[in-house]
Design an enzyme around this catalytic site. Structure first.
Site, PDB file in Angstrom:
ATOM      1  N   SER A  69       1.064  -1.370   0.118  1.00  0.00           N
ATOM      2  CA  SER A  69       0.015  -0.182  -0.066  1.00  0.00           C
ATOM      3  C   SER A  69       0.962   1.275   0.151  1.00  0.00           C
ATOM      4  O   SER A  69       1.905   1.276   0.633  1.00  0.00           O
ATOM      5  CB  SER A  69      -0.787   0.156   1.203  1.00  0.00           C
ATOM      6  OG  SER A  69      -1.607   1.270   1.579  1.00  0.00           O
TER       7      SER A  69
ATOM      8  N   LYS B 238       2.024  -3.733   6.684  1.00  0.00           N
ATOM      9  CA  LYS B 238       2.567  -3.628   5.139  1.00  0.00           C
ATOM     10  C   LYS B 238       3.948  -3.442   5.144  1.00  0.00           C
ATOM     11  O   LYS B 238       4.595  -3.989   4.281  1.00  0.00           O
ATOM     12  CB  LYS B 238       1.638  -2.588   4.485  1.00  0.00           C
ATOM     13  CG  LYS B 238       0.152  -2.866   4.070  1.00  0.00           C
ATOM     14  CD  LYS B 238      -0.123  -4.042   3.496  1.00  0.00           C
ATOM     15  CE  LYS B 238      -1.553  -4.496   3.441  1.00  0.00           C
ATOM     16  NZ  LYS B 238      -1.855  -5.792   2.802  1.00  0.00           N
TER      17      LYS B 238
ATOM     18  N   TYR C 231      -2.186  -1.303  11.046  1.00  0.00           N
ATOM     19  CA  TYR C 231      -2.505  -1.617   9.630  1.00  0.00           C
ATOM     20  C   TYR C 231      -1.319  -1.348   8.636  1.00  0.00           C
ATOM     21  O   TYR C 231      -0.626  -2.224   8.018  1.00  0.00           O
ATOM     22  CB  TYR C 231      -3.769  -1.440   8.933  1.00  0.00           C
ATOM     23  CG  TYR C 231      -3.962  -1.523   7.735  1.00  0.00           C
ATOM     24  CD1 TYR C 231      -4.144  -2.838   6.941  1.00  0.00           C
ATOM     25  CD2 TYR C 231      -3.540  -0.566   6.693  1.00  0.00           C
ATOM     26  CE1 TYR C 231      -4.353  -3.092   5.789  1.00  0.00           C
ATOM     27  CE2 TYR C 231      -3.615  -0.690   5.592  1.00  0.00           C
ATOM     28  CZ  TYR C 231      -4.083  -2.011   4.915  1.00  0.00           C
ATOM     29  OH  TYR C 231      -4.053  -2.378   3.470  1.00  0.00           O
TER      30      TYR C 231
HETATM   31  P1  NAD Z   1     -11.175  -7.240   1.034  1.00  0.00           P
HETATM   32  O1  NAD Z   1     -11.491  -7.067   2.543  1.00  0.00           O
HETATM   33  O2  NAD Z   1     -12.273  -6.827   0.318  1.00  0.00           O
HETATM   34  O3  NAD Z   1     -10.433  -8.762   0.722  1.00  0.00           O
HETATM   35  C1  NAD Z   1      -9.768  -9.465   1.463  1.00  0.00           C
HETATM   36  C2  NAD Z   1     -10.365 -10.738   1.449  1.00  0.00           C
HETATM   37  O4  NAD Z   1      -9.379 -11.686   2.258  1.00  0.00           O
HETATM   38  C3  NAD Z   1     -11.674 -10.993   2.025  1.00  0.00           C
HETATM   39  O5  NAD Z   1     -12.535 -11.898   1.016  1.00  0.00           O
HETATM   40  C4  NAD Z   1     -11.486 -11.993   3.394  1.00  0.00           C
HETATM   41  O6  NAD Z   1     -12.555 -12.678   3.579  1.00  0.00           O
HETATM   42  C5  NAD Z   1     -10.254 -12.578   2.949  1.00  0.00           C
HETATM   43  N1  NAD Z   1      -9.605 -12.783   4.314  1.00  0.00           N
HETATM   44  C6  NAD Z   1      -9.296 -12.047   5.202  1.00  0.00           C
HETATM   45  N2  NAD Z   1      -8.529 -12.869   6.382  1.00  0.00           N
HETATM   46  C7  NAD Z   1      -8.335 -14.123   5.679  1.00  0.00           C
HETATM   47  C8  NAD Z   1      -7.584 -15.207   6.431  1.00  0.00           C
HETATM   48  N3  NAD Z   1      -7.063 -15.174   7.422  1.00  0.00           N
HETATM   49  N4  NAD Z   1      -7.800 -16.367   5.661  1.00  0.00           N
HETATM   50  C9  NAD Z   1      -8.348 -16.402   4.285  1.00  0.00           C
HETATM   51  N5  NAD Z   1      -9.030 -15.335   4.049  1.00  0.00           N
HETATM   52  C10 NAD Z   1      -9.088 -14.008   4.420  1.00  0.00           C
HETATM   53  O7  NAD Z   1      -9.683  -6.210   0.994  1.00  0.00           O
HETATM   54  P2  NAD Z   1      -9.339  -5.687  -0.564  1.00  0.00           P
HETATM   55  O8  NAD Z   1      -9.702  -4.219  -0.674  1.00  0.00           O
HETATM   56  O9  NAD Z   1      -9.838  -6.481  -1.435  1.00  0.00           O
HETATM   57  O10 NAD Z   1      -7.723  -5.526  -0.155  1.00  0.00           O
HETATM   58  C11 NAD Z   1      -7.127  -6.680  -0.550  1.00  0.00           C
HETATM   59  C12 NAD Z   1      -5.785  -6.350  -0.094  1.00  0.00           C
HETATM   60  O11 NAD Z   1      -5.157  -5.198  -0.676  1.00  0.00           O
HETATM   61  C13 NAD Z   1      -5.372  -6.462   1.092  1.00  0.00           C
HETATM   62  O12 NAD Z   1      -4.306  -7.117   1.661  1.00  0.00           O
HETATM   63  C14 NAD Z   1      -5.288  -4.877   1.470  1.00  0.00           C
HETATM   64  O13 NAD Z   1      -4.480  -4.588   2.629  1.00  0.00           O
HETATM   65  C15 NAD Z   1      -4.678  -4.314   0.366  1.00  0.00           C
HETATM   66  N6  NAD Z   1      -4.823  -2.962   0.013  1.00  0.00           N
HETATM   67  C16 NAD Z   1      -6.125  -2.523  -0.153  1.00  0.00           C
HETATM   68  C17 NAD Z   1      -6.350  -1.279  -0.342  1.00  0.00           C
HETATM   69  C18 NAD Z   1      -7.848  -0.608  -0.317  1.00  0.00           C
HETATM   70  O14 NAD Z   1      -8.104   0.611  -0.306  1.00  0.00           O
HETATM   71  N7  NAD Z   1      -8.758  -1.533  -0.673  1.00  0.00           N
HETATM   72  C19 NAD Z   1      -5.333  -0.339  -0.619  1.00  0.00           C
HETATM   73  C20 NAD Z   1      -4.142  -0.956  -0.494  1.00  0.00           C
HETATM   74  C21 NAD Z   1      -3.716  -2.345  -0.265  1.00  0.00           C
HETATM   75  C1  WQD Z   2      -9.566   9.610   0.947  1.00  0.00           C
HETATM   76  C2  WQD Z   2      -9.725  10.937   1.108  1.00  0.00           C
HETATM   77  C3  WQD Z   2      -9.970  11.474   3.390  1.00  0.00           C
HETATM   78  C4  WQD Z   2     -13.957   9.667   3.903  1.00  0.00           C
HETATM   79  C5  WQD Z   2      -7.001   4.632   3.320  1.00  0.00           C
HETATM   80  C6  WQD Z   2      -6.007   3.853   3.976  1.00  0.00           C
HETATM   81  C7  WQD Z   2      -4.881   3.266   3.473  1.00  0.00           C
HETATM   82  C8  WQD Z   2      -5.374   2.520   2.078  1.00  0.00           C
HETATM   83  C9  WQD Z   2      -6.388   3.297   1.281  1.00  0.00           C
HETATM   84  C10 WQD Z   2      -5.029   0.235   2.520  1.00  0.00           C
HETATM   85  C11 WQD Z   2      -9.018  11.289   2.535  1.00  0.00           C
HETATM   86  C12 WQD Z   2     -11.096  11.733   2.764  1.00  0.00           C
HETATM   87  C13 WQD Z   2     -12.774  10.115   3.323  1.00  0.00           C
HETATM   88  C14 WQD Z   2     -15.031  10.433   4.317  1.00  0.00           C
HETATM   89  C15 WQD Z   2     -13.779  12.342   3.677  1.00  0.00           C
HETATM   90  N1  WQD Z   2      -5.668   1.451   2.138  1.00  0.00           N
HETATM   91  N2  WQD Z   2     -12.256  11.467   3.173  1.00  0.00           N
HETATM   92  N3  WQD Z   2     -14.762  11.893   4.061  1.00  0.00           N
HETATM   93  O1  WQD Z   2      -7.144   7.740   3.817  1.00  0.00           O
HETATM   94  O2  WQD Z   2      -6.277   7.849   1.494  1.00  0.00           O
HETATM   95  O3  WQD Z   2      -6.396   5.565   2.632  1.00  0.00           O
HETATM   96  O4  WQD Z   2      -7.534   3.451   2.287  1.00  0.00           O
HETATM   97  O5  WQD Z   2      -3.931   0.134   2.367  1.00  0.00           O
HETATM   98  O6  WQD Z   2      -4.047   2.678   4.129  1.00  0.00           O
HETATM   99  O7  WQD Z   2      -5.654   4.774   5.198  1.00  0.00           O
HETATM  100  O8  WQD Z   2      -8.378   6.805   1.810  1.00  0.00           O
HETATM  101  O9  WQD Z   2     -10.691   6.652   1.039  1.00  0.00           O
HETATM  102  O10 WQD Z   2     -10.232   6.748   3.523  1.00  0.00           O
HETATM  103  O11 WQD Z   2      -9.849   8.718   2.266  1.00  0.00           O
HETATM  104  O12 WQD Z   2     -13.323  13.333   3.429  1.00  0.00           O
HETATM  105  O13 WQD Z   2     -16.060  10.028   4.570  1.00  0.00           O
HETATM  106  O14 WQD Z   2     -11.288  11.255   1.444  1.00  0.00           O
HETATM  107  O15 WQD Z   2      -9.967  12.434   4.485  1.00  0.00           O
HETATM  108  O16 WQD Z   2      -8.610  12.898   2.243  1.00  0.00           O
HETATM  109  P1  WQD Z   2      -7.017   7.116   2.261  1.00  0.00           P
HETATM  110  P2  WQD Z   2      -9.895   7.341   2.116  1.00  0.00           P
END
Ligand code: NAD
Ligand code: WQD
Length: 345
Positions: free
Chosen positions: A125, A154, A150
């Site tokens: 991330s 990462k 969290y």
């Molecule tokens: P998500 O929660 O939609 O998907 C994660 C999946 O993993 C779910 O289906 C959940 O049931 C499964 N899971 C969790 N723990 C498990 C376990 N112990 N065993 C088996 N399955 C398990 O999340 P996402 O948004 O698709 O994110 C996927 C990956 O990307 C994560 O590692 C997250 O940290 C990373 N990521 C997400 C974002 C974001 O904004 N969505 C941003 C950066 C990184």
């Molecule tokens: C985006 C912008 C908020 C909600 C988070 C995690 C990060 C990554 C992605 C996994 C910001 C603003 C949001 C609301 C708002 N996940 N906002 N009102 O904060 O960039 O990142 O998700 O790795 O680790 O921290 O994303 O979508 O929460 O926010 O004004 O109700 O929207 O302040 O500027 P963020 P976000």
């Protein structure tokens, strides 16, 4: 060629399964349904014409992970999405986050290290950069002390992979540092399904517009940006999913010198919170109910990617605009509402 997708029923995982199947890979999803549902398999099947194999396994169980690799001994690689991802919850339940985000990673790498061909992709991330000193953010930017457990998982996750690759030359890994994934599949067959109140901006916008939330709070309009709201790099989840396919193809086909690489995956373009709202209003042809609220603690002012490395080495670049991504998110939210109405009949 068979690929394991952990967390393949989740938001990013399910879109990646679609792209993998459409690129000719066979997929085995491993998921414990902790943040997803089996309906997703039907959605994937409707898009691709094929249901992936599904194994309901909790990756915190080391024996189950070992047994899985005995059963599926022919897998060519693992794309590891499974994790817990709510930043606020991680502050309240740090040990749960360290357990769920690190133990499975270790077990998967241990199992893979025993194989001759071990290709591994990790969901990292942009959170690892914190507030970067220069924008856009390149992969060489320093990793800052994490703001949350969290974010720390990462950073530690990347270090674990780096160290594992150092001692196991047959292990080949890529960490993809995602910026802000949004949107849904253009067919609206799969999308994001946040549990409870969404923490992220785009699902909060669409849920407000559909009537599930009363009003969006814009967290701060006094930041040092052009309109005072924070800036992020919002990437369409389908573009992000495609990056995994090219990363996997690189691991399989190109034996480059280093067995561990890191790539930023974003659009390279920053958008402010107000610009996202304007995009939504343009696409949905309706006004959004929002107010300016105090800043949210822990938010960085601005983050957007320098994607040159992914462009040049992976031959990948994001194709969708912010409007495309918002349109897909809105179409998905409307589809979810239809399903809700149907199931209440
Ligand atoms: P998500 O929660 O939609 O998907 C994660 C999946 O993993 C779910 O289906 C959940 O049931 C499964 N899971 C969790 N723990 C498990 C376990 N112990 N065993 C088996 N399955 C398990 O999340 P996402 O948004 O698709 O994110 C996927 C990956 O990307 C994560 O590692 C997250 O940290 C990373 N990521 C997400 C974002 C974001 O904004 N969505 C941003 C950066 C990184
Ligand atoms: C985006 C912008 C908020 C909600 C988070 C995690 C990060 C990554 C992605 C996994 C910001 C603003 C949001 C609301 C708002 N996940 N906002 N009102 O904060 O960039 O990142 O998700 O790795 O680790 O921290 O994303 O979508 O929460 O926010 O004004 O109700 O929207 O302040 O500027 P963020 P976000």
């Amino acid at each position: 060629m068979r690929v394991v997708v952990t967390g393949g029923l989740g938001f990013i995982g399910s879109h990646t399964v679609v792209e993998l199947q459409q690129s000719g890979f066979d997929v085995v999803i491993v998921d414990n349904l902790s943040n997803s549902s089996l309906d997703v398999i039907e959605g994937i099947k409707r898009i691709t014409g094929r249901a992936p194999v599904f194994e309901n396994i909790d990756l915190r169980d080391k024996e189950d992970v070992r047994h899985f690799f005995d059963t599926y001994s022919d897998v060519i690689g693992v794309i590891h999405f499974a994790a817990s991802k709510a930043v606020g919850e991680s502050v309240e339940k740090p040990l749960l986050y360290y357990e769920n985000n690190l133990n499975p990673l270790i077990y998967l790498l241990q199992a893979l290290s025993l194989k001759l061909n071990a290709n591994f992709i990790f969901s990292s991330s942009c959170t690892v950069y914190g507030q970067a000193d220069t924008l856009p953010i390149g992969e060489g930017a320093p990793v800052k002390k994490a703001e949350s457990p969290y974010g720390n998982t990462k950073q530690i996750g990347e270090e674990i992979i780096f160290d594992a690759c150092n001692v196991a030359p047959q292990l080949r890994a890529i960490s993809l540092r995602y910026f802000n994934p949004i949107g849904a599949h253009p067919t609206a067959e799969i999308g994001e399904l946040p549990l409870g109140v969404p923490q992220n901006l785009v699902p909060f916008i669409t849920q407000t517009a559909i009537g599930l939330r009363e009003q969006l709070s814009v967290f701060g309009d006094d930041y040092p940006t052009s309109d005072g709201t924070c800036i992020r790099d919002y990437i369409h989840v389908v573009d992000l999913a495609k990056a995994h396919v090219v990363a996997l193809q690189r691991l399989i086909n190109e034996k480059n010198e280093s067995n561990y690489e890191v790539f930023n995956i974003g659009t390279g373009k920053g958008s402010s919170v107000l610009e996202v709202i304007q995009s939504f209003e343009r696409i949905s042809e309706q006004k959004l109910n929002y107010r300016i609220a105090p800043r949210r603690s822990g938010d960085v002012v601005a983050a957007f990617a320098d994607t040159t490395k992914a462009n040049q080495i992976l031959g990948w670049s994001a194709q969708s605009t912010l409007d495309d991504a918002i349109a897909s998110a809105w179409k998905w939210e409307q589809k979810v509402r239809e399903k809700r109405v149907e199931s209440n009949k």
